[in-house]
Design a protein around this motif. Structure first.
Motif, PDB file in Angstrom:
ATOM      1  N   GLY A   1      -7.718  14.730  -8.885  1.00 45.84           N
ATOM      2  CA  GLY A   1      -8.218  14.456 -10.230  1.00 45.84           C
ATOM      3  C   GLY A   1      -9.011  13.169 -10.297  1.00 45.84           C
ATOM      4  O   GLY A   1      -9.245  12.622 -11.363  1.00 45.84           O
ATOM      5  N   GLY A   2      -9.421  12.663  -9.133  1.00 49.85           N
ATOM      6  CA  GLY A   2     -10.141  11.402  -9.071  1.00 49.85           C
ATOM      7  C   GLY A   2      -9.438  10.449  -8.125  1.00 49.85           C
ATOM      8  O   GLY A   2      -8.517  10.835  -7.399  1.00 49.85           O
ATOM      9  N   THR A   3      -9.865   9.214  -8.131  1.00 52.53           N
ATOM     10  CA  THR A   3      -9.244   8.218  -7.266  1.00 52.53           C
ATOM     11  C   THR A   3      -9.190   6.884  -7.990  1.00 52.53           C
ATOM     12  O   THR A   3      -9.920   6.665  -8.959  1.00 52.53           O
ATOM     13  CB  THR A   3     -10.012   8.089  -5.936  1.00 52.53           C
ATOM     14  OG1 THR A   3      -9.252   7.291  -5.021  1.00 52.53           O
ATOM     15  CG2 THR A   3     -11.372   7.461  -6.154  1.00 52.53           C
ATOM     16  N   VAL A   4      -8.315   6.020  -7.515  1.00 51.91           N
ATOM     17  CA  VAL A   4      -8.088   4.719  -8.143  1.00 51.91           C
ATOM     18  C   VAL A   4      -8.687   3.641  -7.247  1.00 51.91           C
ATOM     19  O   VAL A   4      -8.501   3.657  -6.026  1.00 51.91           O
ATOM     20  CB  VAL A   4      -6.570   4.469  -8.340  1.00 51.91           C
ATOM     21  CG1 VAL A   4      -6.324   3.123  -8.974  1.00 51.91           C
ATOM     22  CG2 VAL A   4      -5.973   5.578  -9.203  1.00 51.91           C
ATOM     23  N   SER A   5      -9.395   2.696  -7.842  1.00 46.46           N
ATOM     24  CA  SER A   5     -10.051   1.634  -7.080  1.00 46.46           C
ATOM     25  C   SER A   5      -9.031   0.651  -6.521  1.00 46.46           C
ATOM     26  O   SER A   5      -7.899   0.541  -7.008  1.00 46.46           O
ATOM     27  CB  SER A   5     -11.049   0.878  -7.960  1.00 46.46           C
ATOM     28  OG  SER A   5     -10.361   0.134  -8.960  1.00 46.46           O
ATOM     29  N   ASP A   6      -9.441  -0.096  -5.505  1.00 44.67           N
ATOM     30  CA  ASP A   6      -8.582  -1.147  -4.958  1.00 44.67           C
ATOM     31  C   ASP A   6      -8.244  -2.176  -6.035  1.00 44.67           C
ATOM     32  O   ASP A   6      -7.114  -2.683  -6.089  1.00 44.67           O
ATOM     33  CB  ASP A   6      -9.273  -1.846  -3.787  1.00 44.67           C
ATOM     34  CG  ASP A   6      -9.312  -0.993  -2.529  1.00 44.67           C
ATOM     35  OD1 ASP A   6      -8.674   0.080  -2.515  1.00 44.67           O
ATOM     36  OD2 ASP A   6      -9.985  -1.394  -1.560  1.00 44.67           O
ATOM     37  N   GLU A   7      -9.219  -2.503  -6.871  1.00 44.39           N
ATOM     38  CA  GLU A   7      -8.989  -3.479  -7.939  1.00 44.39           C
ATOM     39  C   GLU A   7      -7.898  -3.006  -8.891  1.00 44.39           C
ATOM     40  O   GLU A   7      -7.016  -3.780  -9.286  1.00 44.39           O
ATOM     41  CB  GLU A   7     -10.283  -3.730  -8.709  1.00 44.39           C
ATOM     42  CG  GLU A   7     -10.140  -4.718  -9.859  1.00 44.39           C
ATOM     43  CD  GLU A   7     -11.418  -4.879 -10.660  1.00 44.39           C
ATOM     44  OE1 GLU A   7     -11.463  -5.796 -11.504  1.00 44.39           O
ATOM     45  OE2 GLU A   7     -12.371  -4.096 -10.451  1.00 44.39           O
ATOM     46  N   MET A   8      -7.933  -1.716  -9.250  1.00 43.67           N
ATOM     47  CA  MET A   8      -6.917  -1.196 -10.157  1.00 43.67           C
ATOM     48  C   MET A   8      -5.554  -1.137  -9.470  1.00 43.67           C
ATOM     49  O   MET A   8      -4.525  -1.407 -10.103  1.00 43.67           O
ATOM     50  CB  MET A   8      -7.321   0.185 -10.670  1.00 43.67           C
ATOM     51  CG  MET A   8      -6.303   0.829 -11.621  1.00 43.67           C
ATOM     52  SD  MET A   8      -5.778  -0.227 -13.004  1.00 43.67           S
ATOM     53  CE  MET A   8      -7.349  -0.556 -13.819  1.00 43.67           C
ATOM     54  N   LEU A   9      -5.513  -0.816  -8.187  1.00 39.42           N
ATOM     55  CA  LEU A   9      -4.242  -0.825  -7.466  1.00 39.42           C
ATOM     56  C   LEU A   9      -3.620  -2.218  -7.487  1.00 39.42           C
ATOM     57  O   LEU A   9      -2.410  -2.364  -7.670  1.00 39.42           O
ATOM     58  CB  LEU A   9      -4.447  -0.378  -6.017  1.00 39.42           C
ATOM     59  CG  LEU A   9      -4.693   1.106  -5.772  1.00 39.42           C
ATOM     60  CD1 LEU A   9      -4.959   1.354  -4.287  1.00 39.42           C
ATOM     61  CD2 LEU A   9      -3.522   1.951  -6.239  1.00 39.42           C
ATOM     62  N   ASP A  10      -4.457  -3.230  -7.311  1.00 35.95           N
ATOM     63  CA  ASP A  10      -3.951  -4.608  -7.353  1.00 35.95           C
ATOM     64  C   ASP A  10      -3.357  -4.927  -8.724  1.00 35.95           C
ATOM     65  O   ASP A  10      -2.332  -5.615  -8.830  1.00 35.95           O
ATOM     66  CB  ASP A  10      -5.073  -5.598  -7.037  1.00 35.95           C
ATOM     67  CG  ASP A  10      -5.500  -5.552  -5.574  1.00 35.95           C
ATOM     68  OD1 ASP A  10      -4.713  -5.078  -4.738  1.00 35.95           O
ATOM     69  OD2 ASP A  10      -6.627  -5.987  -5.283  1.00 35.95           O
ATOM     70  N   LYS A  11      -3.967  -4.418  -9.767  1.00 36.64           N
ATOM     71  CA  LYS A  11      -3.454  -4.655 -11.121  1.00 36.64           C
ATOM     72  C   LYS A  11      -2.144  -3.898 -11.350  1.00 36.64           C
ATOM     73  O   LYS A  11      -1.182  -4.450 -11.883  1.00 36.64           O
ATOM     74  CB  LYS A  11      -4.493  -4.239 -12.165  1.00 36.64           C
ATOM     75  CG  LYS A  11      -5.735  -5.117 -12.219  1.00 36.64           C
ATOM     76  CD  LYS A  11      -6.696  -4.620 -13.289  1.00 36.64           C
ATOM     77  CE  LYS A  11      -7.907  -5.512 -13.421  1.00 36.64           C
ATOM     78  NZ  LYS A  11      -8.851  -5.016 -14.470  1.00 36.64           N
TER      79      LYS A  11
ATOM     80  N   VAL B   1       4.213   7.894 -10.578  1.00 40.17           N
ATOM     81  CA  VAL B   1       2.868   8.383 -10.271  1.00 40.17           C
ATOM     82  C   VAL B   1       1.991   8.205 -11.507  1.00 40.17           C
ATOM     83  O   VAL B   1       2.308   8.732 -12.577  1.00 40.17           O
ATOM     84  CB  VAL B   1       2.903   9.861  -9.855  1.00 40.17           C
ATOM     85  CG1 VAL B   1       1.488  10.376  -9.583  1.00 40.17           C
ATOM     86  CG2 VAL B   1       3.791  10.051  -8.636  1.00 40.17           C
ATOM     87  N   VAL B   2       0.909   7.453 -11.355  1.00 37.36           N
ATOM     88  CA  VAL B   2      -0.041   7.239 -12.445  1.00 37.36           C
ATOM     89  C   VAL B   2      -1.276   8.090 -12.163  1.00 37.36           C
ATOM     90  O   VAL B   2      -1.992   7.836 -11.186  1.00 37.36           O
ATOM     91  CB  VAL B   2      -0.441   5.758 -12.568  1.00 37.36           C
ATOM     92  CG1 VAL B   2      -1.437   5.573 -13.704  1.00 37.36           C
ATOM     93  CG2 VAL B   2       0.792   4.881 -12.773  1.00 37.36           C
ATOM     94  N   PRO B   3      -1.530   9.121 -12.974  1.00 32.39           N
ATOM     95  CA  PRO B   3      -2.695   9.975 -12.727  1.00 32.39           C
ATOM     96  C   PRO B   3      -3.978   9.163 -12.677  1.00 32.39           C
ATOM     97  O   PRO B   3      -4.210   8.273 -13.512  1.00 32.39           O
ATOM     98  CB  PRO B   3      -2.686  10.932 -13.928  1.00 32.39           C
ATOM     99  CG  PRO B   3      -1.244  10.983 -14.345  1.00 32.39           C
ATOM    100  CD  PRO B   3      -0.728   9.594 -14.119  1.00 32.39           C
ATOM    101  N   ALA B   4      -4.819   9.453 -11.696  1.00 30.79           N
ATOM    102  CA  ALA B   4      -6.035   8.677 -11.499  1.00 30.79           C
ATOM    103  C   ALA B   4      -6.925   8.663 -12.746  1.00 30.79           C
ATOM    104  O   ALA B   4      -7.541   7.644 -13.059  1.00 30.79           O
ATOM    105  CB  ALA B   4      -6.813   9.236 -10.306  1.00 30.79           C
ATOM    106  N   LYS B   5      -6.965   9.783 -13.464  1.00 32.75           N
ATOM    107  CA  LYS B   5      -7.873   9.878 -14.609  1.00 32.75           C
ATOM    108  C   LYS B   5      -7.514   8.932 -15.742  1.00 32.75           C
ATOM    109  O   LYS B   5      -8.365   8.611 -16.579  1.00 32.75           O
ATOM    110  CB  LYS B   5      -7.901  11.322 -15.127  1.00 32.75           C
ATOM    111  CG  LYS B   5      -8.690  12.272 -14.247  1.00 32.75           C
ATOM    112  CD  LYS B   5      -8.844  13.629 -14.893  1.00 32.75           C
ATOM    113  CE  LYS B   5      -9.727  14.535 -14.041  1.00 32.75           C
ATOM    114  NZ  LYS B   5      -9.927  15.877 -14.641  1.00 32.75           N
ATOM    115  N   VAL B   6      -6.271   8.479 -15.806  1.00 27.32           N
ATOM    116  CA  VAL B   6      -5.858   7.622 -16.929  1.00 27.32           C
ATOM    117  C   VAL B   6      -5.299   6.287 -16.451  1.00 27.32           C
ATOM    118  O   VAL B   6      -4.671   5.559 -17.222  1.00 27.32           O
ATOM    119  CB  VAL B   6      -4.818   8.335 -17.824  1.00 27.32           C
ATOM    120  CG1 VAL B   6      -5.441   9.530 -18.526  1.00 27.32           C
ATOM    121  CG2 VAL B   6      -3.589   8.749 -17.020  1.00 27.32           C
ATOM    122  N   ALA B   7      -5.545   5.939 -15.192  1.00 29.41           N
ATOM    123  CA  ALA B   7      -4.951   4.718 -14.635  1.00 29.41           C
ATOM    124  C   ALA B   7      -5.380   3.474 -15.408  1.00 29.41           C
ATOM    125  O   ALA B   7      -4.557   2.580 -15.670  1.00 29.41           O
ATOM    126  CB  ALA B   7      -5.325   4.581 -13.159  1.00 29.41           C
TER     127      ALA B   7
END
Length: 296
Positions: free
Chosen positions: A44-54, A222-228
């Protein structure tokens, strides 16, 4: 009348996309073991490194609350607990589905180094978390020899609703492991890896490749990528407020019920909590935690 369709035909060695009525002719040429699928996209998409850090700065409890106020279903992988105190992880999901053991399925799936589990392993690195959907909580998804490869890849974490074995060695490997339990059982007697990078059900939660997987001492969410991004905004705002409440109750001991519990997007400006937040510069003008400010 023939409807136009897009269908994917998967074989061990290739995949082809067939459009329209020609699918019947193409299907006739496929081996009997091939599968005809009509499904949505696995990711459903992917999460950026920046968002993972947050996301890594937040508790799993706050992330659960963020999804809850948005009306999304539960995202806690039931039973997945840290193998050792202090373990945390945050990464993009790489998924692996196990299925119950059956000789004909074992014969049909790619074997040895081409097995789906090793396909999944090679997609892992420091910003990925391997999520393995077991067939049962006490079945082993792997041990020291298999997971040595994950150590070599410096994986960000491993999560399963099953169990792991060779616990002492896994602890020495150093990467975070979240599992239902540990076990001496051999996994191949009960199940086999079937598919990598597909939508899976792990601990009662749907996990798509690319979703954010965050684990701490309370468990795994689990945080869905589309709404992270939105989940982070809600959860971060909530944690800021919780810290203010704790500071106030520490300085002026009293019943927590004066300020707590509260729901994101429902705080009233004229409530005791609303007035406390105003003294700290938090108002509806700069926070989505107040009544009428919810942006989800």
């Amino acid at each position: 009348r023939v409807l136009a369709v897009n269908l994917e035909f998967h074989t061990k060695s290739n995949m082809m996309l067939v459009r329209g009525a020609s699918w019947r002719a193409a299907a006739a040429t496929l081996p009997r073991s091939s599968r005809l699928l009509a499904t949505g996209p696995a990711s459903g998409g992917t999460v950026s490194d920046e968002m993972l850090d947050k996301l890594c700065t937040l508790s799993t409890q706050s992330l659960i609350d963020g999804l809850w106020v948005m009306g999304w279903p539960g995202a806690h992988i039931a039973g997945a607990r840290p193998l050792a105190p202090g373990q945390k992880c945050a990464g993009r999901a790489v998924t692996l589905q196990f299925v119950p053991q059956r000789p004909d399925i074992q014969a049909d799936k790619p074997g040895a180094g081409n097995s789906p589990e090793y396909e999944a392993f090679e997609l892992c690195g420091p910003r990925e978390v391997l999520v393995m959907a077991s067939v049962g909580p006490w079945e082993s998804v792997g041990g020291d020899i298999k997971f040595l490869r994950l150590k070599q890849l410096a994986i960000g974490g491993l999560v399963t609703d099953g169990s792991v074995r060779d616990t002492d060695e896994l602890l020495n490997y150093g990467f975070p492991v979240f599992s239902y339990s540990t076990t001496p059982r051999q996994g191949p007697a009960a199940m086999q890896p079937w598919a990598a990078q597909t939508l899976i059900n792990c601990g009662g939660v749907s996990v798509r490749p690319g979703d954010a997987v965050v684990g701490d001492q309370d468990g795994v969410v689990v945080v869905p990528a589309k709404v992270a991004d939105k989940v982070y905004s809600i959860a971060h705002g909530r944690e800021v407020i919780e810290e203010i409440v704790k500071e106030e109750l520490t300085a002026n001991p009293g019943p927590p019920g004066t300020y707590y519990p509260f729901m994101s997007g429902k705080i009233k400006v004229d409530s005791p909590l609303g007035k406390l937040l105003a003294t700290k510069g938090i108002t509806p003008a700069n926070s989505n935690q107040f009544e009428g400010t919810a942006d989800w």
